[in-house]
Enzyme design. Structure first.
Site: not given
Length: 138
Positions: A43, A45, A47, A63-64, A105
């Site tokens: 996860y 980076g 995508g 975070h995604d 973030d």
């Protein structure tokens, strides 16, 4: 692939959120996002798929998910304000989107800092094709 995209963005001189997130990661971990987190696990980076490999990778999964909830925002490009003092990141004023992006973030950078002990070099530059487990729901 994730590393190439991030390097391309940096080479193009993008001044947006990805660079701000990189700075937050540096503040909390004392490591540069590139190369340490740009393609870590399934996860961290660009995508993400499969099951997070460890607590560090789970920070990126969360975070995604956080970015995924910001459907009316542009989390990879919107610029927000923040400050830090003695390792504490404080999101500043701005639009609702900017505040929410900053908070995503900030939370991820804090999580990465808290989970430095779980970081494993074997998950650096981890290939996507090894992330075959069913993806978890946010």
């Amino acid at each position: 692939m994730r590393t190439l995209w991030i390097v391309a963005v940096l080479l193009l001189g993008v001044e947006g959120n990805l660079l701000q997130f990189n700075k937050m990661i540096k503040i909390m971990t004392k490591k540069n996002a590139i190369p340490f987190y740009s393609s870590y696990g399934c996860y961290c980076g660009w995508g993400g798929q499969g099951k997070p490999k460890d607590a560090t990778d789970r920070c990126c999964f969360v975070h995604d998910c956080c970015y995924g909830k910001l459907t009316d925002c542009s989390p990879k490009s919107d610029i927000y304000s923040y400050s830090w003092k003695t390792g504490i990141i404080i999101c500043g004023e701005g639009t609702e989107c900017e505040k929410k992006i900053c908070e995503c973030d900030r939370a991820a950078a804090v999580c990465l800092g808290h989970n430095l002990r779980t970081y494993k070099k074997r998950y650096m530059f981890y290939p996507d094709f090894l992330c075959t487990d069913p993806s978890e729901k946010c």
